[in-house]
Design a protein around this motif. Structure first.
Motif, mmCIF file in Angstrom:
data_model
loop_
_atom_site.group_PDB
_atom_site.id
_atom_site.type_symbol
_atom_site.label_atom_id
_atom_site.label_comp_id
_atom_site.label_asym_id
_atom_site.label_seq_id
_atom_site.Cartn_x
_atom_site.Cartn_y
_atom_site.Cartn_z
ATOM 1 N N PRO A 87 0.687 -1.298 -0.054
ATOM 2 C CA PRO A 87 0.034 0.003 0.094
ATOM 3 C C PRO A 87 0.762 1.313 0.234
ATOM 4 N N ASN A 88 0.271 2.504 -0.531
ATOM 5 C CA ASN A 88 1.019 3.614 -0.391
ATOM 6 C C ASN A 88 0.660 4.286 0.701
ATOM 7 N N ASN A 89 1.861 4.465 1.634
ATOM 8 C CA ASN A 89 1.696 4.971 2.830
ATOM 9 C C ASN A 89 1.169 6.422 2.909
ATOM 10 N N GLU A 90 1.140 7.203 1.958
ATOM 11 C CA GLU A 90 0.493 8.636 1.833
ATOM 12 C C GLU A 90 -1.207 8.268 1.900
ATOM 13 N N GLN A 91 -1.667 7.199 1.526
ATOM 14 C CA GLN A 91 -3.024 6.868 1.722
ATOM 15 C C GLN A 91 -3.275 5.970 3.055
ATOM 16 N N LEU A 92 -2.612 5.044 3.330
ATOM 17 C CA LEU A 92 -2.734 4.205 4.178
ATOM 18 C C LEU A 92 -2.596 4.874 5.775
ATOM 19 N N PRO A 94 -3.053 7.994 6.887
ATOM 20 C CA PRO A 94 -4.041 8.734 7.307
ATOM 21 C C PRO A 94 -5.347 8.248 7.595
ATOM 22 N N PHE A 95 -5.541 6.927 6.776
ATOM 23 C CA PHE A 95 -6.749 6.190 6.917
ATOM 24 C C PHE A 95 -6.826 5.536 8.331
ATOM 25 N N VAL A 96 -5.738 4.772 8.854
ATOM 26 C CA VAL A 96 -5.637 4.213 9.815
ATOM 27 C C VAL A 96 -5.482 5.152 11.083
ATOM 28 N N LYS A 97 -4.891 6.237 10.955
ATOM 29 C CA LYS A 97 -5.037 7.451 11.817
ATOM 30 C C LYS A 97 -6.344 7.775 12.145
ATOM 31 N N GLN A 98 -7.387 7.894 11.147
ATOM 32 C CA GLN A 98 -8.459 8.483 11.387
ATOM 33 C C GLN A 98 -9.563 7.287 11.668
ATOM 34 N N LYS A 99 -9.430 6.157 11.426
ATOM 35 C CA LYS A 99 -10.598 4.946 11.477
ATOM 36 C C LYS A 99 -9.932 3.885 12.177
ATOM 37 N N GLY A 100 -8.798 3.726 12.509
ATOM 38 C CA GLY A 100 -8.259 2.766 13.384
ATOM 39 C C GLY A 100 -7.923 1.406 12.483
ATOM 40 N N MET A 101 -7.586 0.436 13.209
ATOM 41 C CA MET A 101 -7.145 -0.920 12.417
ATOM 42 C C MET A 101 -8.364 -1.799 11.950
ATOM 43 N N PHE A 102 -9.700 -1.669 12.337
ATOM 44 C CA PHE A 102 -10.835 -2.443 12.169
ATOM 45 C C PHE A 102 -12.101 -1.772 11.779
#
Length: 238
Positions: A87-92, A94-102
């Motif tokens: 995965p592209n870290n620039e997308q991954l 912020p996604f994990v930071k905002q919505k968590g791992m699950f």
């Protein structure tokens, strides 16, 4: 390239190995998408062919430990290069930071799969004319019309047509496992623990006897939507 309808008819009457030979000879830039048992059957079939396609796999960062070892086993067993897309870290990030791992348990798997699978797949497919998958018609309700070859319309914005070959479309799970046992093909050890269809660790579980193989994938969602997006064209056709 031959008319797609004529080509589908032609390929429907020959073996998976012959389909592979025709696909490889027809396209200069072609690759096998590798993740599961069906894909290793395809890798085994091309092992002794003079011209071999590239092989790539998607590392979502959420795979089982057994799957990572399986990828390495296949690489060593066949002496092949497996291109790994992540995965592209620039997308991954912020996604994990905002919505968590699950978050997928609450709002569906599409967003997570879009970042962890679809974006890396787009990069893998960008230089290709065609790709080869292990899809089978009996894998799920979304795949029951999968042809041996199709124009892949799931990835818009391409200047050239992308062809997708599914040499095992007519095979059953029994056919796959008979081949694996007969040819001593490497397989993911999770299959010995009741996992019939294997994806990311949080989204995959073992199935009970007589359960369909895809019931272990995204089990909290409706069966006719069980595609991560790699083969999203199946949803429109199902």
């Amino acid at each position: 390239m031959t008319d797609i309808t004529s080509l589908q008819l032609e390929l429907s009457n020959i073996s998976p190995r012959e389909i592979l030979k025709k696909a490889i000879s027809a396209h200069e830039n072609i690759a096998i998408s590798f993740s599961g048992a069906e894909d290793v059957v395809l890798i085994d079939m091309i092992a002794k062919m003079p011209n071999k396609p590239k092989i790539f796999t998607l590392d979502t960062g959420r795979l089982h430990a057994e799957t990572y070892r399986f990828i390495e086993d296949v690489r060593k067993h066949y002496g092949v290069t497996i291109e790994v897309y992540t995965p592209n870290n620039e997308q991954l990030e912020p996604f994990v930071k905002q919505k968590g791992m699950f978050s997928f348990y609450e709002d569906g798997h599409q967003e997570c799969c879009g970042i962890r699978k679809i974006e890396p797949l787009r990069r893998a497919l960008k230089p290709l004319d065609a790709w080869i998958t292990g899809q089978r018609k009996d894998q799920s309700p979304t795949r029951n019309t999968v042809p041996h070859v199709q124009k892949d319309t799931a990835f818009e914005g391409r200047a050239e047509v992308l062809y997708k070959y599914n040499p095992l479309a007519d095979w059953s799970s029994e056919d796959v496992w008979n081949y694996i046992r007969m040819m001593e093909v490497p397989f993911n050890p999770l299959h010995l623990k009741g996992f019939k269809s294997i994806g990311c660790e949080p989204c995959t579980k073992a199935t009970l006897p007589n359960q369909h193989e895809r019931e272990g994938r995204w089990w909290w969602e409706e069966a006719t939507q069980k595609e991560c997006g790699l083969h999203s064209g199946n949803l429109a056709a199902s």
